[in-house]
Scaffold this motif. Structure first.
Motif, PDB file in Angstrom:
ATOM      1  N   ASP A  91       2.370  -4.396  -5.420  1.00 12.96           N
ATOM      2  CA  ASP A  91       1.654  -3.187  -5.820  1.00 12.96           C
ATOM      3  C   ASP A  91       0.506  -3.016  -4.846  1.00 12.96           C
ATOM      4  N   PRO A  92       0.569  -2.008  -3.956  1.00 12.57           N
ATOM      5  CA  PRO A  92      -0.501  -1.857  -2.958  1.00 12.57           C
ATOM      6  C   PRO A  92      -1.896  -1.758  -3.567  1.00 12.57           C
ATOM      7  N   ALA A  93      -1.982  -1.313  -4.819  1.00 12.20           N
ATOM      8  CA  ALA A  93      -3.290  -1.166  -5.461  1.00 12.20           C
ATOM      9  C   ALA A  93      -3.963  -2.514  -5.677  1.00 12.20           C
ATOM     10  N   THR A  94      -3.182  -3.609  -5.682  1.00 10.03           N
ATOM     11  CA  THR A  94      -3.768  -4.934  -5.894  1.00 10.03           C
ATOM     12  C   THR A  94      -4.321  -5.536  -4.612  1.00 10.03           C
ATOM     13  N   LEU A  95      -4.029  -4.920  -3.467  1.00 10.94           N
ATOM     14  CA  LEU A  95      -4.442  -5.484  -2.187  1.00 10.94           C
ATOM     15  C   LEU A  95      -5.755  -4.868  -1.724  1.00 10.94           C
ATOM     16  N   PRO A  96      -6.748  -5.693  -1.399  1.00 10.98           N
ATOM     17  CA  PRO A  96      -7.979  -5.139  -0.841  1.00 10.98           C
ATOM     18  C   PRO A  96      -7.692  -4.374   0.458  1.00 10.98           C
ATOM     19  N   ALA A  97      -8.417  -3.303   0.677  1.00 12.26           N
ATOM     20  CA  ALA A  97      -8.236  -2.524   1.898  1.00 12.26           C
ATOM     21  C   ALA A  97      -8.642  -3.355   3.115  1.00 12.26           C
ATOM     22  N   VAL A  98      -7.958  -3.135   4.222  1.00 13.29           N
ATOM     23  CA  VAL A  98      -8.265  -3.815   5.481  1.00 13.29           C
ATOM     24  C   VAL A  98      -8.582  -2.717   6.504  1.00 13.29           C
ATOM     25  N   PRO A  99      -9.848  -2.278   6.564  1.00 11.68           N
ATOM     26  CA  PRO A  99     -10.173  -1.117   7.409  1.00 11.68           C
ATOM     27  C   PRO A  99      -9.923  -1.348   8.892  1.00 11.68           C
ATOM     28  N   GLU A 100      -9.900  -2.608   9.341  1.00  9.82           N
ATOM     29  CA  GLU A 100      -9.691  -2.885  10.773  1.00  9.82           C
ATOM     30  C   GLU A 100      -8.218  -2.862  11.157  1.00  9.82           C
ATOM     31  N   ALA A 101      -7.328  -2.696  10.182  1.00  8.59           N
ATOM     32  CA  ALA A 101      -5.889  -2.725  10.471  1.00  8.59           C
ATOM     33  C   ALA A 101      -5.463  -1.423  11.144  1.00  8.59           C
ATOM     34  N   ARG A 102      -4.501  -1.551  12.051  1.00 10.49           N
ATOM     35  CA  ARG A 102      -3.925  -0.387  12.728  1.00 10.49           C
ATOM     36  C   ARG A 102      -2.504  -0.719  13.152  1.00 10.49           C
ATOM     37  N   ALA A 103      -1.787   0.308  13.530  1.00 12.37           N
ATOM     38  CA  ALA A 103      -0.446   0.105  14.087  1.00 12.37           C
ATOM     39  C   ALA A 103      -0.582  -0.435  15.502  1.00 12.37           C
TER      40      ALA A 103
END
Length: 301
Positions: A153-165
């Motif tokens: 469930d993506p809602a359970t995962l903390p956001a990772v603002p530094e992530a990118r493709a």
């Protein structure tokens, strides 16, 4: 029953379809023997991708791609790859009707010979106890592994603002970080992973960075400079998983593999995401401990 030992000879890229057909037959029998549902037959599109992947693997490593032939029948394969100081056994398979007859031992000896001067070695083992015993007898250390799987469930995962493709421009530093982690870069393997329906996820935090390859519902490879960054990469990779386009309504669960005791940072993220843990075959190493933080691909390492 096999009455004579097969002939070993190098495989050629043109034999990729025969290699793929043998692999599919072996894995189907492997599942049935363990009481698992029989996997569905591959579609034409899946076969085309499989054969392209195998053709590329044999072409990239012709001296360590070996077939066992009983007359005109391919009854076993060993595919290995050498990358600088690192050697890995990607595939060792024997036709079900030719197992326990010495074919696997012959193929393993041929494969090990191709990497005998490599300081570092790795094998991602199946749950077959015969194969595990062979690797230990060949001098490999056995590291018990867990796999994590389930629905994320993506809602359970903390956001990772530094992530990118990620892009091809990231390959240079991934090669260098791979050398630090496992003793060798990736040669043509990063391009191969990118062509095999994987997409690259990258996290950068100043001089701390990491990457993961994600294919549909699987995190296939991950490496990072440190466990905290690795955890961020894994969270971003789990958030990027998606249904298998070939089977969008019956896609398998999200899977993260090769969780040894050294990868507690990854185990914690998997539990945070609600995935279940279960024991699987060991990670086998020679001349090295399991790299940290690192989750090897089962074929490209």
């Amino acid at each position: 029953m096999l009455h004579r030992l097969p002939e070993l000879r190098p495989l050629t890229p043109d034999e990729a379809p025969a290699v793929g057909e043998l692999a599919e037959r072996v894995w189907r029998a492997y599942d049935i023997a363990r009481g698992r549902p029989e996997r569905p037959r591959s579609t034409d599109e899946q076969i085309a991708r499989r054969d392209a992947r195998l053709r590329r693997a044999i072409a990239n490593d012709p001296s360590s791609s070996t077939g066992a032939w009983d007359g005109d029948a391919l009854v076993g394969i060993a595919l290995a790859r050498r990358r600088e100081a690192f050697w890995g056994l990607s595939t060792l398979l024997v036709h079900p009707e030719h197992q326990s007859a010495g074919v696997g031992r012959m193929l393993l000896e041929a494969a090990l010979e191709s990497g005998e001067d490599a300081p570092y070695g790795m094998i991602v083992a199946s749950e077959d106890p015969r194969a595990t015993a062979r690797y230990r007898l060949a001098g490999y250390r056995l590291h018990p592994c867990l796999h994590a799987e389930g629905t994320v469930d993506p809602a359970t995962l903390p956001a990772v603002p530094e992530a990118r493709a990620g892009t091809g421009a990231d390959h240079e530093w991934i090669h260098e970080l791979g050398r630090r982690l496992r003793g060798g870069g990736y040669g043509p393997d990063l391009d191969g992973l990118g062509e095999d329906r994987n997409h690259l996820v990258v996290v950068e935090r100043g001089d701390r960075r990491g990457w993961a390859f994600v294919r549909d519902s699987q995190v296939t490879q991950l490496g990072a400079t440190d466990p905290e960054t690795g955890a961020g990469v894994l969270r971003a990779a789990l958030a990027a998983t998606r249904p298998d386009p070939d089977e969008p309504t019956t896609s398998p669960p999200v899977v993260v593999r090769q969780l040894t005791a050294e990868q507690e940072w990854a185990v914690d993220v998997c539990l945070e995401a609600g995935l279940r843990l279960q024991p699987k075959g060991p990670l086998c190493t020679r001349g090295m401990d399991p790299p940290v933080p690192y989750l090897p691909d089962g074929v490209a390492f």
